[in-house]
Design a protein around this motif. Structure first.
Motif: not given
Length: 206
Positions: A173-202
């Motif tokens: 969560f914190m690493a994604l925020g740092r990647y986006n320049g929004s460390r500690g704020r939820a919108p960007y990590p939340d967006a990546v986590y939501a998008a990630q669901k499409r690409w999970v492979f079982s």
């Protein structure tokens, strides 16, 4: 704590990052210790081609099943078959090379550039993973146009995300925020986590 936050975000943010939304990265330039800069530079400078190698036939077959499944999912955004194959092979290679989950990297690419190779943000971030040009001065060859090269962009993006993940002691969560320049704020990590669901492979065959 980070895992709990990760999975809570996956559920809660499912409506925050619709397919095709692009959010430009804005990593912040920060001073790096010489040892860190050297380690990152060495990782980026390794020019090994992105050709996966496998210790067993079973692992190779699992990779091929992943490649086939992801290719079908990516088709609407990357119509050309050979380009799609090269992109997925390179992303898988660079993700594993950096010790990252390929579904997370795919989710990040979806949010950052909507899989557009030549995407440029309002702050100058470039390519699939929206890498800021200052990284070319810090650990690259000083030529920002190289960030439009597929392997260069994916390698830089994965190495940078790994660097941030290490700095945040494994807290995605914190690493994604740092990647986006929004460390500690939820919108960007939340967006990546939501998008990630499409690409999970079982891999049911695995």
């Amino acid at each position: 704590m980070s895992d709990r936050r990760h999975w809570l975000a996956l559920g809660a943010a499912s409506l925050l990052a619709p397919w095709g939304v692009a959010r430009a990265g804005a990593q912040l330039e920060e001073p790096l210790a010489d040892a860190v800069r050297s380690a990152l530079s060495a990782s980026v400078a390794d020019a090994a081609p992105p050709v996966p190698e496998f210790a067993s036939t079973a692992r190779r077959m699992a990779y091929l099943r992943w490649l086939s499944a992801m290719s079908e999912r990516l088709r609407p955004k990357m119509a050309d078959g050979p380009t799609r194959h090269e992109f997925l092979q390179t992303l898988w290679y660079e993700s594993h090379r950096a010790g990252l989950d390929e579904s997370l990297v795919l989710g990040l690419v979806q949010v950052e550039s909507a899989f557009r190779k030549f995407a440029v943000s309002s702050v100058g971030a470039r390519g699939f993973m929206q890498v800021m040009p200052f990284w070319m001065r810090t650990i690259g060859n000083g030529e920002p146009e190289r960030l439009f090269h597929m392997q260069t962009n994916l390698r830089f993006g994965c190495v940078i995300l790994r660097f941030y993940l290490d700095r945040e002691r494994g807290d995605t969560f914190m690493a994604l925020g740092r990647y986006n320049g929004s460390r500690g704020r939820a919108p960007y990590p939340d967006a990546v986590y939501a998008a990630q669901k499409r690409w999970v492979f079982s891999d049911k065959a695995g």
